[in-house]
Structure formats: C-alpha cells, structure tokens
Design a protein around this motif. Structure first.
Motif, PDB file in Angstrom:
ATOM      1  N   ASP A  61      -1.222  -6.610   8.216  1.00 49.71           N
ATOM      2  CA  ASP A  61       0.035  -5.716   7.766  1.00 49.71           C
ATOM      3  C   ASP A  61       1.073  -6.448   8.640  1.00 49.71           C
ATOM      4  O   ASP A  61       1.114  -7.292   9.399  1.00 49.71           O
ATOM      5  CB  ASP A  61       0.174  -4.201   7.807  1.00 49.71           C
ATOM      6  CG  ASP A  61       0.361  -3.792   9.333  1.00 49.71           C
ATOM      7  OD1 ASP A  61       0.590  -4.641  10.181  1.00 49.71           O
ATOM      8  OD2 ASP A  61       0.075  -2.511   9.258  1.00 49.71           O
ATOM      9  N   GLU A 106       0.708  -1.318  -0.046  1.00 48.04           N
ATOM     10  CA  GLU A 106      -0.102  -0.044  -0.050  1.00 48.04           C
ATOM     11  C   GLU A 106       0.832   1.332  -0.051  1.00 48.04           C
ATOM     12  O   GLU A 106       1.821   1.473   0.698  1.00 48.04           O
ATOM     13  CB  GLU A 106      -0.919  -0.010   1.182  1.00 48.04           C
ATOM     14  CG  GLU A 106      -1.666   1.396   1.366  1.00 48.04           C
ATOM     15  CD  GLU A 106      -2.653   1.096   2.614  1.00 48.04           C
ATOM     16  OE1 GLU A 106      -2.880   2.186   3.194  1.00 48.04           O
ATOM     17  OE2 GLU A 106      -3.128   0.273   3.105  1.00 48.04           O
ATOM     18  N   TYR A 118       2.555   0.603   3.795  1.00 43.79           N
ATOM     19  CA  TYR A 118       2.188  -0.673   4.418  1.00 43.79           C
ATOM     20  C   TYR A 118       2.243  -1.785   3.509  1.00 43.79           C
ATOM     21  O   TYR A 118       2.116  -1.828   2.466  1.00 43.79           O
ATOM     22  CB  TYR A 118       0.792  -0.195   5.073  1.00 43.79           C
ATOM     23  CG  TYR A 118       0.565   0.861   5.826  1.00 43.79           C
ATOM     24  CD1 TYR A 118       0.984   0.918   7.052  1.00 43.79           C
ATOM     25  CD2 TYR A 118       0.050   2.013   5.319  1.00 43.79           C
ATOM     26  CE1 TYR A 118       0.600   1.921   7.883  1.00 43.79           C
ATOM     27  CE2 TYR A 118      -0.261   3.075   6.038  1.00 43.79           C
ATOM     28  CZ  TYR A 118       0.208   3.039   7.321  1.00 43.79           C
ATOM     29  OH  TYR A 118      -0.120   4.256   8.081  1.00 43.79           O
ATOM     30  N   ARG A 119       2.982  -2.912   3.993  1.00 49.25           N
ATOM     31  CA  ARG A 119       2.930  -4.136   3.383  1.00 49.25           C
ATOM     32  C   ARG A 119       2.190  -5.378   4.223  1.00 49.25           C
ATOM     33  O   ARG A 119       2.624  -5.115   5.622  1.00 49.25           O
ATOM     34  CB  ARG A 119       4.220  -4.567   2.880  1.00 49.25           C
ATOM     35  CG  ARG A 119       5.002  -3.655   2.051  1.00 49.25           C
ATOM     36  CD  ARG A 119       6.441  -3.926   1.840  1.00 49.25           C
ATOM     37  NE  ARG A 119       6.706  -3.434   0.463  1.00 49.25           N
ATOM     38  CZ  ARG A 119       8.145  -3.187   0.401  1.00 49.25           C
ATOM     39  NH1 ARG A 119       9.022  -4.083   0.879  1.00 49.25           N
ATOM     40  NH2 ARG A 119       8.512  -2.592  -0.692  1.00 49.25           N
ATOM     41  N   THR A 150       2.845  -5.449  10.851  1.00 47.54           N
ATOM     42  CA  THR A 150       3.136  -5.184  12.108  1.00 47.54           C
ATOM     43  C   THR A 150       2.320  -6.015  13.011  1.00 47.54           C
ATOM     44  O   THR A 150       2.162  -5.679  13.997  1.00 47.54           O
ATOM     45  CB  THR A 150       3.294  -3.501  12.425  1.00 47.54           C
ATOM     46  OG1 THR A 150       1.699  -3.329  12.023  1.00 47.54           O
ATOM     47  CG2 THR A 150       4.312  -2.858  11.438  1.00 47.54           C
TER      48      THR A 150
END
Length: 133
Positions: free
Chosen positions: A102, A78, A87-88, A104
C-alpha cells in the motif's frame, strides 16, 4: 610515540574529494543510470500484461464489507464498509499469487485458488462488471 588527532568538522568540510571517492560516486551514478531503463522496461511490460489479466476487477468478501478493485495499471483500491478508498497501493501477480504494497509501505499477500482470492484470512470472490454476464 605519535598521537593521531581527529580533524575538526570544519577541517573535514574543507577537504577536496579524493580520486577514489569521485570514481566511486561516478560508478554509482553510472550503474543507476544503466539499471534504470531496464527496470522501467520491465515495469512497462508487466503493466501491459496486466491490461487483460483474468484477475482484474472487483473482489468482494461474502458480506460485502471488504472490496478490492484490481486495476489494469498495477494499482489497487480497497474499500472497507462505508469507507471508500480506505487503502490504495500497487500489486504484482505472479501465477496465482498476489503481493500488495500500500502507499504507506504496508505489505500483504494472497492466493487465487479455484477462482477465489484468499487474502489476510478473508475470502473474496470476483464480481462480474456491471452490464456483462
């Protein structure tokens, strides 16, 4: 009257494992080993289904600020404004519903309705890949 004392930490370290403890540990390890191939198989079959899924590709808000790239390996990338890969994480699509997690651990979801992705109060439309019509 009998008084019970709590063994010292050093005494606890010297104790030998009990049969029950070893059996429990063995069963836990066996259960994990038996379950792992099933989970790996389920994951790989879902991934192979995603290689041709109709929702793959780039999804963009009307102003172009938020961009979701849904990749065939079950991952997404993202971008927000000028911040590429803001963000991934991974995603799973079931029917018209998408679940995001994501890297995290943050979770979110969305729904595809009439060719539009509704996610977190945003509306994203699919962008055709370059060179196709």
């Amino acid at each position: 009257m009998t008084s019970q004392t709590t063994p010292s930490p050093a005494a606890c370290k010297r104790r030998k494992p009990t049969r029950r403890g070893l059996l429990s540990l063995g069963l836990l390890a066996l259960g994990t080993a038996l379950a792992a191939p099933h989970r790996a198989h389920a994951r790989s079959s879902k991934e192979s289904d995603m290689t041709t899924h109709p929702y793959l590709g780039m999804w963009v808000t009307g102003d172009g600020h938020v961009r979701h790239q849904l990749l065939p390996n079950g991952r997404y990338d993202e971008a927000r404004g000028s911040r590429e890969s803001a963000y991934r994480g991974r995603y799973v699509i079931e029917g018209n519903h998408i679940e995001y997690v994501d890297d995290t651990g943050f979770t979110a979801d969305g729904d595809f309705i009439d060719g539009v992705l509704h996610h977190g109060g945003m509306v994203l439309r699919r962008v055709a890949p370059t060179g196709t019509r």
